[in-house]
Design a protein around this motif. Structure first.
Motif, PDB file in Angstrom:
ATOM      1  N   TRP A   1      11.909   7.285  -6.360  1.00 17.89           N
ATOM      2  CA  TRP A   1      11.235   6.247  -5.590  1.00 17.89           C
ATOM      3  C   TRP A   1      10.023   6.877  -4.918  1.00 17.89           C
ATOM      4  O   TRP A   1      10.125   7.971  -4.329  1.00 17.89           O
ATOM      5  CB  TRP A   1      12.155   5.656  -4.532  1.00 17.89           C
ATOM      6  CG  TRP A   1      13.228   4.773  -5.080  1.00 17.89           C
ATOM      7  CD1 TRP A   1      14.500   5.134  -5.416  1.00 17.89           C
ATOM      8  CD2 TRP A   1      13.138   3.370  -5.343  1.00 17.89           C
ATOM      9  NE1 TRP A   1      15.191   4.041  -5.879  1.00 17.89           N
ATOM     10  CE2 TRP A   1      14.382   2.950  -5.844  1.00 17.89           C
ATOM     11  CE3 TRP A   1      12.123   2.426  -5.207  1.00 17.89           C
ATOM     12  CZ2 TRP A   1      14.641   1.620  -6.210  1.00 17.89           C
ATOM     13  CZ3 TRP A   1      12.379   1.109  -5.568  1.00 17.89           C
ATOM     14  CH2 TRP A   1      13.618   0.711  -6.060  1.00 17.89           C
ATOM     15  N   PHE A   2       8.920   6.175  -5.023  1.00 19.28           N
ATOM     16  CA  PHE A   2       7.697   6.525  -4.302  1.00 19.28           C
ATOM     17  C   PHE A   2       7.318   5.338  -3.430  1.00 19.28           C
ATOM     18  O   PHE A   2       7.811   4.221  -3.621  1.00 19.28           O
ATOM     19  CB  PHE A   2       6.554   6.823  -5.285  1.00 19.28           C
ATOM     20  CG  PHE A   2       6.712   8.100  -6.045  1.00 19.28           C
ATOM     21  CD1 PHE A   2       7.539   8.182  -7.161  1.00 19.28           C
ATOM     22  CD2 PHE A   2       6.028   9.245  -5.652  1.00 19.28           C
ATOM     23  CE1 PHE A   2       7.694   9.370  -7.857  1.00 19.28           C
ATOM     24  CE2 PHE A   2       6.168  10.443  -6.345  1.00 19.28           C
ATOM     25  CZ  PHE A   2       6.996  10.496  -7.454  1.00 19.28           C
ATOM     26  N   ARG A   3       6.438   5.578  -2.487  1.00 12.14           N
ATOM     27  CA  ARG A   3       5.934   4.482  -1.666  1.00 12.14           C
ATOM     28  C   ARG A   3       4.458   4.700  -1.373  1.00 12.14           C
ATOM     29  O   ARG A   3       3.967   5.840  -1.374  1.00 12.14           O
ATOM     30  CB  ARG A   3       6.719   4.345  -0.362  1.00 12.14           C
ATOM     31  CG  ARG A   3       6.596   5.523   0.576  1.00 12.14           C
ATOM     32  CD  ARG A   3       7.552   5.361   1.759  1.00 12.14           C
ATOM     33  NE  ARG A   3       7.441   6.446   2.705  1.00 12.14           N
ATOM     34  CZ  ARG A   3       8.246   6.607   3.754  1.00 12.14           C
ATOM     35  NH1 ARG A   3       9.241   5.736   3.983  1.00 12.14           N
ATOM     36  NH2 ARG A   3       8.067   7.629   4.586  1.00 12.14           N
ATOM     37  N   GLN A   4       3.772   3.596  -1.121  1.00  9.92           N
ATOM     38  CA  GLN A   4       2.354   3.674  -0.814  1.00  9.92           C
ATOM     39  C   GLN A   4       2.017   2.677   0.286  1.00  9.92           C
ATOM     40  O   GLN A   4       2.199   1.468   0.121  1.00  9.92           O
ATOM     41  CB  GLN A   4       1.510   3.394  -2.059  1.00  9.92           C
ATOM     42  CG  GLN A   4       0.038   3.658  -1.861  1.00  9.92           C
ATOM     43  CD  GLN A   4      -0.721   3.745  -3.170  1.00  9.92           C
ATOM     44  OE1 GLN A   4      -0.256   3.289  -4.213  1.00  9.92           O
ATOM     45  NE2 GLN A   4      -1.887   4.353  -3.135  1.00  9.92           N
ATOM     46  N   ALA A   5       1.545   3.207   1.393  1.00 13.07           N
ATOM     47  CA  ALA A   5       1.111   2.391   2.512  1.00 13.07           C
ATOM     48  C   ALA A   5      -0.383   2.118   2.376  1.00 13.07           C
ATOM     49  O   ALA A   5      -1.097   2.885   1.709  1.00 13.07           O
ATOM     50  CB  ALA A   5       1.405   3.101   3.826  1.00 13.07           C
ATOM     51  N   PRO A   6      -0.876   1.060   3.000  1.00 12.22           N
ATOM     52  CA  PRO A   6      -2.309   0.732   2.901  1.00 12.22           C
ATOM     53  C   PRO A   6      -3.176   1.902   3.336  1.00 12.22           C
ATOM     54  O   PRO A   6      -2.945   2.497   4.395  1.00 12.22           O
ATOM     55  CB  PRO A   6      -2.460  -0.458   3.852  1.00 12.22           C
ATOM     56  CG  PRO A   6      -1.117  -1.082   3.879  1.00 12.22           C
ATOM     57  CD  PRO A   6      -0.142   0.051   3.767  1.00 12.22           C
ATOM     58  N   GLY A   7      -4.143   2.248   2.498  1.00 15.42           N
ATOM     59  CA  GLY A   7      -5.074   3.313   2.826  1.00 15.42           C
ATOM     60  C   GLY A   7      -4.533   4.715   2.659  1.00 15.42           C
ATOM     61  O   GLY A   7      -5.211   5.685   2.997  1.00 15.42           O
ATOM     62  N   LYS A   8      -3.326   4.835   2.133  1.00 16.54           N
ATOM     63  CA  LYS A   8      -2.723   6.148   1.958  1.00 16.54           C
ATOM     64  C   LYS A   8      -2.394   6.404   0.498  1.00 16.54           C
ATOM     65  O   LYS A   8      -2.308   5.483  -0.306  1.00 16.54           O
ATOM     66  CB  LYS A   8      -1.457   6.267   2.814  1.00 16.54           C
ATOM     67  CG  LYS A   8      -1.713   6.221   4.302  1.00 16.54           C
ATOM     68  CD  LYS A   8      -0.450   6.547   5.079  1.00 16.54           C
ATOM     69  CE  LYS A   8      -0.721   6.609   6.565  1.00 16.54           C
ATOM     70  NZ  LYS A   8       0.508   6.969   7.336  1.00 16.54           N
ATOM     71  N   GLU A   9      -2.188   7.682   0.185  1.00 10.50           N
ATOM     72  CA  GLU A   9      -1.816   8.051  -1.175  1.00 10.50           C
ATOM     73  C   GLU A   9      -0.337   7.723  -1.412  1.00 10.50           C
ATOM     74  O   GLU A   9       0.456   7.616  -0.475  1.00 10.50           O
ATOM     75  CB  GLU A   9      -2.058   9.542  -1.405  1.00 10.50           C
ATOM     76  CG  GLU A   9      -3.523   9.917  -1.418  1.00 10.50           C
ATOM     77  CD  GLU A   9      -3.737  11.350  -1.854  1.00 10.50           C
ATOM     78  OE1 GLU A   9      -4.908  11.754  -1.987  1.00 10.50           O
ATOM     79  OE2 GLU A   9      -2.750  12.069  -2.049  1.00 10.50           O
TER      80      GLU A   9
END
Length: 125
Positions: free
Chosen positions: A36-44
Motif C-alpha cells: 500500500w502506498f499513499r499520496q497526499a495533495p502536493g506530496k510524493e
C-alpha cells in the motif's frame, strides 16, 4: 493482465478506524508481493506497508507501525489494510500495488508493475 481494485475509503474522525481492501485478479499470486502506498495533495507517493503473498511476511513504514495492519486472504485474492488510531496526517489517496518480480527495496513505488485506481481516506473532525 492483473487488475487491482481498492475499496473501503471514506471520512473518519481522528482516532477512528477504517479497513481498505484490494481485490486482485488476472494471475497466480503465489509469487506475488503487494504493498500500500499513499499520496497526499502536493506530496510524493509514500510507502505505507508491504506483504509477501507466499510467506505472509510484512513491513511497515515507521509512520504507521503499530497503528496499521496489512493482511491477505488467499481464497479471495484480497489484501486488507486495517487502519486504527487514524490521524489527520493519514489523509491521502491510498493505492495498492503489486509485482511478481523480486524487489531489493519494497519501499520504491517505481518497482511495482500493477496499480489500483486509489481510494480516498480523509481523517478530519
Amino acid at each position: 493482465q492483473v487488475q487491482l481494485v481498492e475499496s473501503g475509503g471514506g471520512l473518519v474522525q481522528p482516532g477512528g478506524s477504517l479497513r481498505l481492501s484490494c481485490a486482485a485478479s488476472g494471475r497466480t499470486f503465489s509469487n506475488y508481493v503487494m504493498a500500500w502506498f499513499r499520496q497526499a495533495p502536493g506530496k510524493e507517493r509514500e510507502f505505507v506497508t508491504f506483504i509477501n503473498w507466499r510467506t505472509g511476511s510484512t513491513y511497515y513504514a515507521d509512520s504507521v507501525k503499530g497503528r496499521f495492519t496489512i493482511s491477505r486472504d488467499n481464497a479471495k485474492n484480497t489484501v486488507y489494510l486495517q487502519m486504527d488510531r487514524l490521524k489527520p496526517e493519514d489523509t491521502a489517496i491510498y493505492y495498492c500495488a503489486g509485482t511478481g518480480r523480486y524487489l531489493l527495496d519494497v519501499r520504491l513505488a517505481r518497482d511495482y508493475d500493477d496499480w489500483g485506481q486509489g481510494t480516498q481516506v480523509t481523517v478530519s473532525s
